[in-house]
Scaffold this motif. Structure first.
Motif, mmCIF file in Angstrom:
data_model
loop_
_atom_site.group_PDB
_atom_site.id
_atom_site.type_symbol
_atom_site.label_atom_id
_atom_site.label_comp_id
_atom_site.label_asym_id
_atom_site.label_seq_id
_atom_site.Cartn_x
_atom_site.Cartn_y
_atom_site.Cartn_z
ATOM 1 N N ALA A 276 -23.096 14.282 14.664
ATOM 2 C CA ALA A 276 -24.251 15.171 14.513
ATOM 3 C C ALA A 276 -24.073 16.102 13.324
ATOM 4 O O ALA A 276 -25.022 16.347 12.550
ATOM 5 N N THR A 277 -22.862 16.608 13.142
ATOM 6 C CA THR A 277 -22.588 17.519 12.021
ATOM 7 C C THR A 277 -22.694 16.790 10.688
ATOM 8 O O THR A 277 -23.289 17.289 9.721
ATOM 9 N N LYS A 278 -22.104 15.596 10.643
ATOM 10 C CA LYS A 278 -22.111 14.818 9.403
ATOM 11 C C LYS A 278 -23.529 14.541 8.933
ATOM 12 O O LYS A 278 -23.849 14.729 7.750
ATOM 13 N N TRP A 279 -24.403 14.116 9.841
ATOM 14 C CA TRP A 279 -25.754 13.747 9.425
ATOM 15 C C TRP A 279 -26.642 14.955 9.226
ATOM 16 O O TRP A 279 -27.603 14.897 8.452
ATOM 17 N N ALA A 280 -26.322 16.064 9.844
ATOM 18 C CA ALA A 280 -27.047 17.300 9.565
ATOM 19 C C ALA A 280 -26.785 17.735 8.122
ATOM 20 O O ALA A 280 -27.707 18.181 7.409
ATOM 21 N N ILE A 281 -25.532 17.589 7.670
ATOM 22 C CA ILE A 281 -25.183 17.906 6.278
ATOM 23 C C ILE A 281 -25.897 16.944 5.329
ATOM 24 O O ILE A 281 -26.442 17.355 4.297
ATOM 25 N N PHE A 282 -25.895 15.653 5.680
ATOM 26 C CA PHE A 282 -26.584 14.652 4.853
ATOM 27 C C PHE A 282 -28.050 15.031 4.679
ATOM 28 O O PHE A 282 -28.575 15.031 3.555
ATOM 29 N N ASN A 283 -28.713 15.345 5.777
ATOM 30 C CA ASN A 283 -30.136 15.668 5.715
ATOM 31 C C ASN A 283 -30.384 16.923 4.885
ATOM 32 O O ASN A 283 -31.358 16.994 4.131
ATOM 33 N N LYS A 284 -29.498 17.900 5.007
ATOM 34 C CA LYS A 284 -29.646 19.134 4.250
ATOM 35 C C LYS A 284 -29.559 18.858 2.752
ATOM 36 O O LYS A 284 -30.356 19.396 1.957
ATOM 37 N N VAL A 285 -28.614 18.010 2.351
ATOM 38 C CA VAL A 285 -28.463 17.665 0.933
ATOM 39 C C VAL A 285 -29.704 16.934 0.429
ATOM 40 O O VAL A 285 -30.237 17.238 -0.644
ATOM 41 N N GLN A 286 -30.189 15.971 1.211
ATOM 42 C CA GLN A 286 -31.347 15.190 0.767
ATOM 43 C C GLN A 286 -32.608 16.046 0.692
ATOM 44 O O GLN A 286 -33.474 15.808 -0.161
ATOM 45 N N GLU A 287 -32.714 17.027 1.563
ATOM 46 C CA GLU A 287 -33.890 17.903 1.539
ATOM 47 C C GLU A 287 -34.018 18.647 0.215
ATOM 48 O O GLU A 287 -35.120 19.019 -0.200
ATOM 49 N N GLY A 288 -32.910 18.828 -0.466
ATOM 50 C CA GLY A 288 -32.940 19.512 -1.749
ATOM 51 C C GLY A 288 -33.267 18.613 -2.922
ATOM 52 O O GLY A 288 -33.369 19.088 -4.068
ATOM 53 N N ARG A 289 -33.445 17.335 -2.677
ATOM 54 C CA ARG A 289 -33.731 16.372 -3.745
ATOM 55 C C ARG A 289 -35.243 16.279 -3.968
ATOM 56 O O ARG A 289 -35.983 15.741 -3.140
ATOM 57 N N GLN A 290 -35.700 16.777 -5.108
ATOM 58 C CA GLN A 290 -37.123 16.741 -5.436
ATOM 59 C C GLN A 290 -37.581 15.352 -5.859
ATOM 60 O O GLN A 290 -38.778 15.101 -6.003
ATOM 61 N N GLU A 291 -36.615 14.434 -6.074
ATOM 62 C CA GLU A 291 -36.957 13.106 -6.578
ATOM 63 C C GLU A 291 -37.579 12.195 -5.521
ATOM 64 O O GLU A 291 -38.200 11.186 -5.866
ATOM 65 N N TYR A 292 -37.403 12.509 -4.237
ATOM 66 C CA TYR A 292 -37.989 11.652 -3.206
ATOM 67 C C TYR A 292 -39.503 11.620 -3.335
ATOM 68 O O TYR A 292 -40.134 12.610 -3.731
ATOM 69 N N LEU A 293 -40.088 10.474 -3.019
ATOM 70 C CA LEU A 293 -41.521 10.267 -3.196
ATOM 71 C C LEU A 293 -42.341 11.030 -2.158
ATOM 72 O O LEU A 293 -41.997 11.056 -0.974
ATOM 73 N N GLN A 294 -43.448 11.589 -2.649
ATOM 74 C CA GLN A 294 -44.367 12.322 -1.796
ATOM 75 C C GLN A 294 -45.761 11.716 -1.909
ATOM 76 O O GLN A 294 -46.070 10.998 -2.880
ATOM 77 N N VAL A 295 -46.607 12.001 -0.938
ATOM 78 C CA VAL A 295 -47.976 11.497 -0.953
ATOM 79 C C VAL A 295 -48.660 11.949 -2.251
ATOM 80 O O VAL A 295 -48.568 13.116 -2.650
ATOM 81 N N GLY A 296 -49.284 11.005 -2.929
ATOM 82 C CA GLY A 296 -49.959 11.280 -4.193
ATOM 83 C C GLY A 296 -49.172 10.850 -5.415
ATOM 84 O O GLY A 296 -49.742 10.703 -6.506
ATOM 85 N N ASP A 297 -47.852 10.650 -5.274
ATOM 86 C CA ASP A 297 -47.039 10.188 -6.400
ATOM 87 C C ASP A 297 -47.448 8.774 -6.818
ATOM 88 O O ASP A 297 -47.877 7.962 -5.982
ATOM 89 N N VAL A 298 -47.283 8.474 -8.100
ATOM 90 C CA VAL A 298 -47.586 7.147 -8.625
ATOM 91 C C VAL A 298 -46.319 6.576 -9.263
ATOM 92 O O VAL A 298 -45.729 7.202 -10.155
ATOM 93 N N VAL A 299 -45.913 5.407 -8.791
ATOM 94 C CA VAL A 299 -44.701 4.737 -9.277
ATOM 95 C C VAL A 299 -45.121 3.536 -10.113
ATOM 96 O O VAL A 299 -45.939 2.725 -9.671
ATOM 97 N N GLU A 300 -44.564 3.421 -11.313
ATOM 98 C CA GLU A 300 -44.827 2.259 -12.157
ATOM 99 C C GLU A 300 -43.507 1.596 -12.526
ATOM 100 O O GLU A 300 -42.525 2.278 -12.849
ATOM 101 N N ALA A 301 -43.480 0.264 -12.463
ATOM 102 C CA ALA A 301 -42.274 -0.504 -12.747
ATOM 103 C C ALA A 301 -42.590 -1.597 -13.757
ATOM 104 O O ALA A 301 -43.624 -2.271 -13.637
ATOM 105 N N ARG A 302 -41.705 -1.767 -14.736
ATOM 106 C CA ARG A 302 -41.878 -2.771 -15.784
ATOM 107 C C ARG A 302 -40.553 -3.489 -16.025
ATOM 108 O O ARG A 302 -39.496 -2.855 -16.029
ATOM 109 N N ILE A 303 -40.621 -4.796 -16.288
ATOM 110 C CA ILE A 303 -39.454 -5.567 -16.704
ATOM 111 C C ILE A 303 -39.894 -6.505 -17.824
ATOM 112 O O ILE A 303 -40.877 -7.238 -17.672
ATOM 113 N N GLN A 304 -39.146 -6.490 -18.922
ATOM 114 C CA GLN A 304 -39.475 -7.371 -20.043
ATOM 115 C C GLN A 304 -38.245 -7.595 -20.908
ATOM 116 O O GLN A 304 -37.269 -6.842 -20.825
#
Length: 323
Positions: A276-304
């Motif tokens: 429980a402690t380990k994953w509480a720490i994991f979640n706390k760290v991830q909550e600080g990541r602004q890079e996670y996708l949110q509603v309204g974000d647009v992702v574009e991918a290209r390969i060439q």
């Protein structure tokens, strides 16, 4: 020269066609599955068809048709994990010491067309992106087989873009790769299937992958930085399971994902903590990541390829709210 094809719907009929610029030329015949299509077409013959129909009026604007996934849901969806050097490093792994090829699967029900909305389930907090090069198999492999770069063209029909969207809060704490990566819409494929001739195989080691979120580059790398290449991966998989024409092998993602992975030292320390402690720490760290996708974000991918001979098109996914 590579041939770019697409599976599409027009006036209620699902067809395959050859793509040139912003137009598509329908191919004769009915091909219900990806296997039917790749086994029923030779690149040389398709090139001749394209040349003979270059002046034909039997073409459609891409904007007139609905582009579908070139991989049909009856095919297997196989994936490699942590297969680019920098992604391994950011994941706390040593690419020079890793001796195993991480393999997992995604549910085929997550396969959607390249332009589909990405549905963020209400339960998912940490939604991540992963641009990947997908290989479409050319033939069945029903026994352990040694695949080499020299005859890889006998096994790989073509290439597609894949985005391996992932719910990190399910994948990591629950150790559920399959569940965390298989929600509906978490596997857009396409828009195009680039069919390769033997001469085109040289491009596999020099393709450029780029992923942006709201126009900002998040992932950028080349296939030269893969750790386990297509030939050795297909060799290994053939010793484990049957493979079939039309199956999809997604070959891993470069660095730049939203997921923040602790250092090897912190991982060792975390293993000593109560769950429980380990994953509480994991979640706390991830909550600080602004890079996670949110509603309204647009992702574009290209390969060439650098010379433009291979251009797999653009995937564009808008994140929408799910239930």
């Amino acid at each position: 020269m590579a041939i770019h094809a697409a599976r599409f719907s027009y006036q209620g009929r699902i067809q395959w066609g050859l793509v040139s610029g912003k137009r598509i030329t329908p191919l004769p015949g009915e091909f219900a599955t990806t296997a039917d299509f790749v086994q029923g077409h030779d690149v040389g013959a398709l090139r001749e068809f394209a040349a003979s129909n270059a002046a034909s009026r039997n073409t459609l604007a891409l904007g007139e048709v609905q582009i579908l996934s070139p991989v049909t849901r009856n095919q297997q969806f196989l994936c490699q994990g942590a297969n680019y050097r920098q992604h391994m490093i950011e994941s706390g792994l040593d690419p020079d010491a890793k001796t195993y090829n991480m393999i997992f699967t995604k549910a085929t029900s997550c396969i959607v067309p390249a332009g589909s909305d990405l549905v963020k389930p209400a339960r998912v907090r940490f939604l991540d992106y992963e641009i990947e090069l997908g290989l479409i198999l050319k033939r069945d492999v029903l026994a352990k087989t040694v695949v080499t770069d020299e005859h890889l063209h006998e096994f790989v029909a073509g290439l597609v873009i894949v985005n391996d969207y992932s719910a990190r809060d399910i994948q990591i704490p629950e150790t559920q790769f399959y569940k965390g990566k298989s929600f509906r819409t978490f596997g857009p494929v396409g828009p195009f299937l680039c069919l390769l001739s033997p001469q085109d195989m040289k491009h596999l080691g020099q393709l450029q992958l780029t992923l942006t979120v709201n126009g900002q580059v998040r992932q950028k790398d080349t296939t030269a930085n893969m750790v386990f290449g297509p030939a050795e991966t297909l060799t290994e998989l053939s010793g484990v399971q049957d493979l079939f024409a039309g199956d999809l092998l997604s070959t891993g993602t470069p660095a730049g994902c939203a997921l923040s992975v602790p250092s090897p030292f912190k991982q060792r320390m975390g293993a000593l903590l109560p769950e429980a402690t380990k994953w509480a720490i994991f979640n706390k760290v991830q909550e600080g990541r602004q890079e996670y996708l949110q509603v309204g974000d647009v992702v574009e991918a290209r390969i060439q390829s650098p010379d433009g001979v291979i251009d797999l098109g653009v995937q564009r996914n808008k994140v929408v709210r799910g239930t």
